[in-house]
Enzyme design. Structure first.
Site, PDB file in Angstrom:
ATOM      1  N   GLY A  67       0.594  -1.379   0.099  1.00 50.66           N
ATOM      2  CA  GLY A  67      -0.171   0.210  -0.632  1.00 50.66           C
ATOM      3  C   GLY A  67       0.522   1.149   0.003  1.00 50.66           C
ATOM      4  N   GLY A  70      -0.451  -5.154   0.723  1.00 56.55           N
ATOM      5  CA  GLY A  70      -1.973  -4.873  -0.044  1.00 56.55           C
ATOM      6  C   GLY A  70      -2.585  -6.225  -0.839  1.00 56.55           C
ATOM      7  N   ASP A 102      -2.289  -6.841   8.088  1.00 61.01           N
ATOM      8  CA  ASP A 102      -4.302  -6.002   7.918  1.00 61.01           C
ATOM      9  C   ASP A 102      -5.181  -6.262   6.956  1.00 61.01           C
ATOM     10  OD1 ASP A 102      -1.902  -4.931   6.268  1.00 61.01           O
ATOM     11  OD2 ASP A 102      -3.429  -2.681   6.636  1.00 61.01           O
TER      12      ASP A 102
END
Ligand code: QUE
Length: 360
Positions: free
Chosen positions: A91, A140, A171
């Site tokens: 990301g 990401g 994440d």
């Protein structure tokens, strides 16, 4: 042919048949999306940044997902990275760092909220969501692929969750995925940022199929004809490899429920591999390692939505911790790879500080 209305989004009603217009993406968005045959094709197209996701790319992929979901002509979605080196390197953490330095919490929350909403929409996507991963796929990029039905890797694929190096945490819904990998594999991947090559990623369960790069054009052609089963037909068996060989040691060393317990188990192992893992952990943000261990513990008992909710809450607190701006500085801005962590050692991390980051 009439140019598409600037800023138009979604499939264009009444568009003539034949080569389909780009779904919505203006060239500046860093992605392109178009219908080819029976496939909705999304290309991550920011090769100079290894296709790392910025806010415009996230919005572009989300708009394409909605258009392809609702278009009966689209039988499957094909996701690829441009430039030959990367699927997606992560990301836009440089932007997040700048926002953190400016105290712009809304910008940080808006970025991650949009990304995590997209991760969830991919998990709920009702048609095959097929990622062709022929290069670097981290952070990401894992979030764009792992929640979909098919993750095809080649011998050039490298998959990892490297966030503890920049004092973030795994994440994009990986706090749901990693605790569900066999044994303690997910904990090892999350804490050390270990990189898995294509075949290893299939072995670990992050990827679903292995296909050599030279077979991708044939696979792609079959997918454009709407044949999702071609993924199986073009897959090659994965030779038993290094992940299986390491699994027993990974399980012995990474099952501990605290970082000190994991360090002690690695010390007791007394092998070159264990010493290497210790050295890697000693380079990562101590706070981030403790947050990651606790996040995976919680993630094992939550559904994907619960995990994404926990992750979003953590982005607010973790990006405010000094280690985050320092980690991105050391790895991606100054590239000196010499971060100065606060506190500097795992032993000095206060468990109460970790609980506070979780909002307990
Ligand atoms: C840990 C990370 C990231 C990383 C390196 C790490 C990450 C990320 C990038 C990245 C790489 C190339 C780019 C870019 C970002 O690197 O999340 O913009 O061009 O996005 O050690 O978590």
């Amino acid at each position: 042919m009439t140019p598409a209305t600037p800023g138009a989004t979604g499939a264009i009603p009444g568009a003539p048949p034949g080569p389909a217009p780009a779904v919505p993406a203006a060239p500046a968005s860093g992605i392109s999306a178009r219908i080819e045959g029976a496939a909705g094709c999304i290309l991550l197209d920011r090769p100079r940044a290894l296709n790392a996701l910025d806010a415009a790319m996230i919005d572009g992929v989300a708009a394409a997902l909605r258009a392809f979901r609702d278009d009966p002509a689209v039988q499957l979605v094909l996701l690829e990275g441009a430039g030959g080196r990367a699927f997606c390197a992560g990301g836009d953490v440089r932007m997040v760092r700048n926002a953190a330095l400016a105290g712009d919490a809304d910008a940080i929350e808006g970025f991650f909220a949009a990304e995590y909403a997209l991760n969830r929409a991919i998990a709920e996507f009702p048609k095959p969501w097929i990622s062709l991963i022929d290069g670097i796929c981290m952070g990401g990029g894992i979030g764009l692929s792992v929640h979909g039905s098919h993750r095809v890797v080649t011998e050039h694929a490298v998959l990892a969750m490297p966030e503890t190096a920049i004092a973030l945490f795994p994440d994009v819904g990986t706090s749901f995925v990693l605790p569900r990998l066999p044994g303690s594999l997910g904990h090892w991947l999350a804490l050390t940022g270990a990189r898995l090559h294509g075949a290893e990623a299939v072995e670990a369960g992050l990827a679903t199929h292995f296909t050599p790069r030279e077979d991708l054009p044939a696979l792609r052609a079959a997918l454009l004809a709407g044949d999702a089963a071609a993924v199986e037909a073009h897959a090659r068996p994965v030779p038993p490899g290094t992940v299986a060989a390491k699994a027993a040691a990974v399980d012995r060393c990474f099952a501990g429920n605290s970082l000190p317990a994991i360090l002690a188990a690695l010390g007791a192992e007394n092998t070159d591999w264990a010493r290497e893992q210790l050295a890697i952990l000693r380079r990562m943000s101590p706070t981030s390692l403790c947050v990651t261990r606790e996040l995976l513990r919680r993630g094992g008992a939550l559904d994907l939505a619960g995990c994404l909710h926990t992750e979003l809450a953590l982005t607010r607190t973790v990006t405010r911790h000094p280690d985050f701006t320092e980690g991105v500085r050391a790895v991606l801005v100054d590239k000196d790879n010499a971060p100065r962590w606060t506190p500097p050692t795992i032993e000095a991390v206060d468990p109460a500080a970790i609980r506070a980051l979780f909002g307990d």
